[in-house]
Design a protein around this motif. Structure first.
Motif, PDB file in Angstrom:
ATOM      1  N   LEU A 100       8.201  41.065 -41.991  1.00  0.00           N
ATOM      2  CA  LEU A 100       8.561  39.886 -41.129  1.00  0.00           C
ATOM      3  C   LEU A 100       8.644  40.618 -39.735  1.00  0.00           C
ATOM      4  N   ALA A 101       8.373  42.027 -39.887  1.00  0.00           N
ATOM      5  CA  ALA A 101       8.252  42.937 -38.504  1.00  0.00           C
ATOM      6  C   ALA A 101       9.588  42.843 -37.904  1.00  0.00           C
ATOM      7  N   LEU A 292      14.877  33.500 -40.397  1.00  0.00           N
ATOM      8  CA  LEU A 292      14.707  34.034 -38.733  1.00  0.00           C
ATOM      9  C   LEU A 292      13.656  35.352 -38.856  1.00  0.00           C
ATOM     10  N   VAL A 293      12.788  35.029 -37.840  1.00  0.00           N
ATOM     11  CA  VAL A 293      11.804  36.048 -37.527  1.00  0.00           C
ATOM     12  C   VAL A 293      11.803  36.425 -35.969  1.00  0.00           C
ATOM     13  N   ALA A 302       2.241  37.930 -40.894  1.00  0.00           N
ATOM     14  CA  ALA A 302       2.799  37.784 -42.168  1.00  0.00           C
ATOM     15  C   ALA A 302       2.566  36.102 -42.415  1.00  0.00           C
ATOM     16  N   PHE A 303       2.298  35.326 -41.592  1.00  0.00           N
ATOM     17  CA  PHE A 303       1.976  34.012 -41.651  1.00  0.00           C
ATOM     18  C   PHE A 303       0.520  33.554 -41.203  1.00  0.00           C
ATOM     19  N   GLY A 304      -0.023  32.724 -42.041  1.00  0.00           N
ATOM     20  CA  GLY A 304      -1.553  32.334 -41.646  1.00  0.00           C
ATOM     21  C   GLY A 304      -1.638  30.972 -40.648  1.00  0.00           C
ATOM     22  N   HIS A 305      -0.388  30.471 -40.462  1.00  0.00           N
ATOM     23  CA  HIS A 305      -0.632  29.099 -39.567  1.00  0.00           C
ATOM     24  C   HIS A 305       0.177  29.142 -38.352  1.00  0.00           C
ATOM     25  N   GLU A 306      -0.267  28.646 -37.404  1.00  0.00           N
ATOM     26  CA  GLU A 306       0.556  28.618 -36.088  1.00  0.00           C
ATOM     27  C   GLU A 306       1.567  27.582 -36.216  1.00  0.00           C
TER      28      GLU A 306
END
Length: 308
Positions: A100-101, A292-293, A302-306
């Protein structure tokens, strides 16, 4: 005003790392303008109970621990509408925070709790229990057991230690995988089967470098039987960069659900803890938990969708 914080601290996580960091973390969260109620956990069941209580009171449940307790808390929060999970690295691996950075420094990571944005995240589920990272079985079963018994001073090297120790006595197993039952069946002689909700486990091992936290799918990574020399020289050194995926013995499928059985008994491990005995069914639960990110990571790798 931001929601008050229920800070769950696992005193034994990371060989005491979370316990030592907790006072400074609590103070830093207050400096960032947050109302904090700290609770130290006794075990996973106690953590689940405290998380349920905190989320039910409208608090953001923040976990200072390793991924095992984070997964246990996520298991509870997925059942509570509006619940939000915060992640602070307090264990040895801290792979969800890494993916999640979120900073690996728990004090710096407090900024994500104060200023981060909630993002819907998938979880995996094995026999009714949720996990956040990777559920794996086979060689990983032995390696995880050894790692969990290893001395804490090894830090995140404990996972490499566990793998090397497990390799000594390892003999390949025959597995049957069924993808999206009733669906394609795969019979394979292999080291490990991984059902991957996230990209990393074992303190930075990028076992599934293309896995996404919001696609509703598991990356099913299979390490077929290779020689022990090849495992040590071609697989293990490359798994931290994800380049092991280029090796001919590594195969990947994607599925919403899989079933796994084997020719001998194995415990499946997820987020570092045992979660079930084969045969098992593993499925992805889409957007099950709000986590929370950091700002700017909501549309990150980490995610593929806006986000809309």
């Amino acid at each position: 005003m931001p929601a008050p914080i229920c800070l769950l601290v696992n005193p034994s996580a990371g060989g005491g790392r979370a316990r030592r960091a907790a006072p400074d973390v609590e103070r830093r969260l207050r400096e960032l303008g947050l109302q904090v109620r700290r609770q130290d956990t006794r075990d996973l069941d106690h953590a689940r109970s405290l998380a349920r209580e905190g989320a039910g009171a409208g608090e953001t449940v923040v976990v200072l621990s390793g991924d095992g307790m984070i997964g246990a808390v996520a298991d509870v929060l997925r059942e509570i509408p509006g619940a939000v999970l915060g992640v602070l690295p307090g264990g040895r691996g801290n792979d969800l925070a890494r993916v999640l950075a979120i900073s690996q420094d728990p004090l710096q990571a407090c900024t994500t709790i104060a200023q981060g944005v909630p993002r819907a995240m998938d979880v995996g589920e094995v026999n009714g229990r949720a996990f956040v990272g990777i559920a794996s079985v086979g060689f990983d079963s032995d390696a995880n057991r050894i790692a969990n018994e290893a001395p804490s001073w090894l830090g995140n090297l404990v996972y490499v230690y566990g793998a090397l120790r497990a390799l000594i006595a390892w003999r390949p197993a025959q597995f049957e995988i069924e993808l999206d039952p009733p669906g394609e069946r795969v019979d394979v002689t292999a080291y490990t089967i991984g059902a991957c909700n996230s990209r990393a486990y074992g303190g930075g091992m990028r076992a599934a470098p293309e896995a996404l936290l919001d696609d509703g799918l598991l990356d099913v990574v299979v390490l077929e039987s290779v020689s022990k020399v090849a495992f040590v020289t071609k697989i293990l050194p490359k798994v931290f960069s994800g380049k092991h995926m280029q090796e001919p013995g590594v195969r990947v499928w994607r599925a919403r659900e899989i079933s796994i059985s084997a020719d001998r008994p194995f415990a499946m491990y997820a987020d570092g803890d045992p979660i079930g005995e084969l045969p098992v069914r593993v499925r992805a639960l889409t957007g099950a938990v709000q986590v929370l990110v950091p700002v700017g990571v909501a549309a990150g790798a980490a995610f593929g969708h806006e986000e809309s």
